[in-house]
Design an enzyme around this catalytic site. Structure first.
Site, short mmCIF file in Angstrom:
data_model
loop_
_atom_site.label_atom_id
_atom_site.label_comp_id
_atom_site.label_asym_id
_atom_site.label_seq_id
_atom_site.Cartn_x
_atom_site.Cartn_y
_atom_site.Cartn_z
CB SER A 192 -4.81 -24.25 -9.57
OG SER A 192 -6.21 -24.17 -9.50
CG HIS A 224 -12.66 -25.99 -9.64
ND1 HIS A 224 -11.66 -26.68 -9.01
CD2 HIS A 224 -12.23 -24.70 -9.72
CE1 HIS A 224 -10.66 -25.85 -8.72
NE2 HIS A 224 -10.98 -24.64 -9.15
CB VAL A 278 -13.18 2.99 -13.12
CG1 VAL A 278 -14.38 3.74 -12.56
CG2 VAL A 278 -13.55 2.31 -14.43
CB CYS A 281 10.75 -19.01 -27.29
SG CYS A 281 10.53 -19.94 -25.76
CB CYS A 297 12.38 -23.44 -23.28
SG CYS A 297 13.91 -22.80 -22.64
CB CYS A 337 16.03 -20.69 -20.79
SG CYS A 337 15.46 -19.51 -22.01
#
Lengths: 489, 421
Positions: free
Chosen positions: A49, A53, A176, A410, A412, A447
């Site tokens: 997220s 915190h 590993v 790009c 957007c 997009c």
């Protein structure tokens, strides 16, 4: 591998592994980091997220609580040091039902027990004043000002860049296979050869159990808890400034909505306990559940503004809790396990704590002179200059110096070719399309690669000097194109 | 920052932009600048190497590049200026444009402007298909570019979601390249594109078409390995008891096109939520007077010939506007509203009475046969009526109505109703 002899081998290049590498790179030690993936950033560290915190709701009197609570204030300086965006947006925790309202005093008590005192009770009217989109059914809330947002990709990438600049070696797609301890040193067998080291640090996240198992440690298990998210486009223009948290249940923190540092919003996550560590897929039920649950907090959430979705696997340790362990019979092995969804936040504190463990082991930690100290002017790293963050005069100047800044690849996110080229050329640089996306956001917008999908693979092929059909999305066999058209003589 | 002033600027050098430039030039305008982000004029036509272009506009069957070439040579013949590798990144509400190119930033101050930015494809994110996020999921248009321009294939075993025109054309293209096209999955009960594309691309090559189905999961961690296909039940919900897995290494998406109106939004131009493009009056003028819109930026057209038509008219009207022969966007415009059976209509606004022909572009909301199309005022007075044998949502209905007298701020409706034989 160039160097198969190192002082410290770190397994895992997620937030924890890279924070430890970054911290250790200040000392006169040789450090190598390996990861099975094609980039730094790990698994859980890049699908979460994106919140730093405060630890107000951590289980009190635990190593987790102590590390999270103390890590939060480290981020102001760390992010200036690394030149990455960080914003103390604050969070509003919202109680909608009567039962939730009854929980509020307990949440406050818990926060105080954790040593988080700067959180404040909000009556319903105040909650709606701060966040007008919150449901009119709200009964009361809490304001937690130091809950903050970050770009978790950039955090790990920036730490990796400085670590590598300070001499840390990083090997990608290096899994590993076994670790052998001969009483004095470790020999780690990987898919890219053997590495001998005095110290092995297990920062393998979801796979910490597997790695520790190589050395006969079998007293814990790690299983994945899947969290699905939706990304909402900035064109939704939601007037949401804070992280909006529900009252946590016994099982999880619940589904939240948070602004991202780049102007979009995230909603989620689900909390699904699974047994298979490969189930990083999203599901119809999960995605629908996100929309319906978040609507309980913010009725205005509209799925038409969803631009993408993702799922992350948080490591759940059994028995639970953060474990930063050393072992009498295997001196030199440090295991960082049980570092779950709070790992991004705790990472700088975990790194310092790990150094203390090394000291306790008798490893001399001598500061290197050439490396950043408190008196070094900040930042010590310069992030890639982002075209879209500049004003038009600055843009014009930049294009004059570097014409590739005049080619937008790009639309957007308004990312230019120069930014993409820099993201590939930095060390450790992007070797695949996801790596570019995480470094400069090309393809992350509404997009979702529709326009830049035409340009970026070609730039990547050119810069890495590989044919276009060898370009991958995320390393391994994830080839973007698969075959050539018919040829005529 | 360089500054350029001009009479007319055109944002986009694809079919709509080129036709606008030619239309304006033929009205005697000389100071025109076309701004194109790619290395060439022509836009998406350059990757459309199949035929079927120009049947209406030139009465000839051309490929995309041939069709583009006709317009490019007309542009050159008229010495119309164009900037390549230049992308407009800002549009202010005084019509001032900021464009960026490797040569730097340029501010373009035109007296009139045509928006011709075209459209973009909807992607997986917008369709909310759950599952893994492997390589091998691509829009049909991106695949088309890699195949036709770069010479690479997206994969070998293909499933296509959505039977829009690009999806069906890519099904045939990939089949001809030796790929196995394992199916085209269409959520609706009819193919989503033109009938001729269905016949020539799907039927002729025996490509399986799953009507009333959708894709409900994407499998494979690195590269697509399979998709889950589920039929839609009578309530429009996927029936998971009948889902099945089809292996493939590529999923192409042809699930709709979205007009590119980021610039229009910046300039606060009013948009139509149904077409996704600006609200237009009968002169293709937007709510920002002197700014016109043409082609797929206004609404997604079915044929490039119609795009060129709209471009030509928008360009001509921009020239008339500069001569003061076209009224600005009016406050008391009448509205044209899609009524029963009509999904969208363009133009949506009428500023004044129309002498001569007035063209409307419509789309029906469902497939129907033997219908009656009415254009009526809000007092149910029918102004125009026409019988149509068949209407299909993918195919636009082009209606020309003569001498329309309007009431300021009035409301006018298009309806499509079942006709009795």
């Amino acid at each position: 591998m160039n160097n198969n002899n190192t002082d410290v081998l770190i397994i895992g290049a997620g937030a924890i592994g890279m924070a430890v590498a970054y911290e250790l790179s200040r000392y006169e030690l040789s450090v190598t980091v390996v990861d099975r993936l094609n980039d730094v950033g790990g698994d859980a560290s890049r699908s979460n997220s994106a919140i730093i915190h405060t630890g107000f709701d951590a289980p009190p009197s635990t190593l987790e609580s102590s590390l999270v609570v103390h890590a939060n204030p480290m981020f102001d300086r760390l992010c200036r040091e690394l030149d990455i965006p960080f914003r103390r947006t604050g969070a509003v925790l919202v109680a909608v039902t009567e039962e939730e309202e009854e929980e509020i005093p307990e949440i406050l008590d818990k926060a105080h027990e954790n040593g988080v005192f700067d959180l404040y009770y909000l009556p319903a009217r105040k909650v709606r004043e701060m966040e007008p989109l919150i449901t009119p059914k709200v009964r009361c809330g809490l304001y937690i000002p130091r809950e903050s947002i970050i770009d978790p990709f950039l955090l790990v990438i920036a730490m990796a860049e400085i670590a590598v600049k300070n001499g840390v070696e990083f090997y990608r797609e290096c899994e590993v296979k076994n670790i052998v301890y001969n009483g004095r040193s470790f020999t780690t067998e990987t898919t890219k050869g053997k590495v001998k080291s005095k110290i092995v640090i297990n920062a393998a996240g979801l796979n910490t159990d597997k790695i520790s198992n190589f050395l006969g440690i079998d007293d814990f298990k790690v299983t994945p808890r899947r969290g699905q998210f939706h990304v909402i486009d900035r064109s939704a223009e939601l007037p949401i400034r804070h992280i909006i948290l529900p009252v946590p249940t016994k099982i999880s923190k619940g589904k939240l909505i948070t602004p991202t540092i780049h102007g979009n919003w995230l909603i989620g996550p689900t909390a699904e306990d699974l047994s298979d560590k490969s189930l990083s897929n999203t599901t119809r039920n999960g995605l629908d559940e996100i929309i319906s649950d978040v609507k309980k907090l913010i009725p205005a959430i509209d799925k038409n503004y969803v631009i993408t979705q993702y799922a992350g696997l948080r490591p759940v340790r059994e028995p639970g809790g953060y474990h930063i362990r050393t072992f009498k019979n295997i001196p030199g092995f440090i295991e960082l396990s049980g570092i779950r969804s709070t790992g991004i936040t705790s990472s700088p504190a975990v790194a310092v704590f790990t150094c203390r463990k090394l000291k306790e082991m008798g490893i001399p930690l001598k500061h290197r002179e050439a490396v950043c100290t408190v008196s070094t002017p900040l930042p010590i790293r310069k992030g890639i200059v982002m075209f879209r963050e500049l004003n038009n005069l600055e843009r014009a100047e930049l294009i004059e110096r570097d014409p590739l800044y005049g080619r937008i690849v790009c639309r957007c996110e308004t990312v230019t070719e120069s930014e993409v080229v820099q993201s590939i050329k930095r060390n450790p640089g992007a070797h695949d399309l996801d790596g570019i996306k995480r470094r400069v956001r090309a393809g992350l917008g509404r997009c979702q690669g529709g326009f830049c999908g035409m340009h970026i693979p070609k730039i990547l092929a050119r810069e890495l000097n590989i044919p276009l059909n060898r370009v991958t999305k995320k390393g391994g066999g994830s080839f973007f194109l698969n075959g050539e058209t018919k040829r005529f003589e | 920052m360089r500054k350029i002033e001009c009479e007319l600027a055109i944002a986009g050098g694809g079919p709509a932009g080129m036709a606008s430039a030619i239309g304006a030039a033929d009205m005697g305008l000389s100071d025109i600048i076309v701004i194109e982000r790619d290395d060439h004029l022509g836009g998406i036509l350059n990757q459309c190497i199949h035929n079927g272009f120009g049947l209406h506009f030139f009465n000839e069957d051309l490929t995309g590049p041939e069709y583009a070439e006709r317009f490019i040579s007309e542009i050159k013949r008229r010495f119309i200026k164009y900037l390549l590798r230049t992308m407009v990144i800002e549009l202010k509400d005084d019509k001032c444009l900021i464009a960026v190119s490797p040569n730097g930033l340029v501010e373009i101050k035109p007296r009139a402007l045509v928006l011709a930015m075209g459209c973009r494809e909807r992607t997986r994110g917008a369709t909310r298909i759950p599952g893994y996020r492997p390589a091998g999921v691509m829009t049909a248009g991106t695949a088309q570019r890699y195949i036709n321009i770069e010479g690479y294939l997206p994969g070998k075993e293909i499933i296509i979601l959505g039977s829009g025109d690009i999806g069906m054309i890519m099904a045939r293209r990939l089949h001809l390249e030796g790929c196995v096209v394992k199916g085209v999955v269409e959520i609706g009960n009819f193919a989503g594109g033109l009938t001729r594309n269905y016949v020539q691309c799907i039927e002729d090559y025996d490509i399986p078409l799953y009507l009333g189905h959708t894709i409900t999961n994407i499998l494979g961690e690195e590269r697509v390995e399979a998709v889950e296909i589920t039929p839609i039940n009578a309530d429009g919900i996927p029936d998971s008891s009948k889902k099945f897995i089809e292996t493939c290494d590529t999923l192409l998406l042809s699930v709709g096109l979205i007009p590119e109106n980021e610039l229009s939004r910046q300039a606060n131009i009013l948009l139509d939520p149904i077409t996704g493009g600006p609200l237009l009056d009968q002169y293709f003028q937007t709510s920002l007077s002197g700014v016109f819109a043409a082609g797929n930026v206004a609404q997604v057209f079915d044929l490039v010939d119609h795009v060129s038509d709209s471009g030509k008219k928008a360009g001509e009207n921009a020239a008339l506007y500069l001569r003061g022969e076209i009224p600005p966007w009016g406050k008391e415009t009448a509205s044209v509203i899609p009524g029963e059976g009509v999904r969208c209509v363009m133009p949506q606004k009428l500023t004044e009475n129309c002498q001569g022909k007035l063209n409307f572009y419509l789309r029906a909301s469902t497939h129907r046969r033997m219908v009656l199309l009415d254009f009526s005022a809000s007092d149910n007075r029918i102004i125009y009526s026409e019988k149509i044998n068949i209407v299909r949502p993918p195919e636009m209905i082009n209606i020309a109505i003569e001498n329309v007298d309007i009431t300021p701020s009035g409301k006018y409706y298009f309806t499509i109703k079942e006709e009795y034989l």
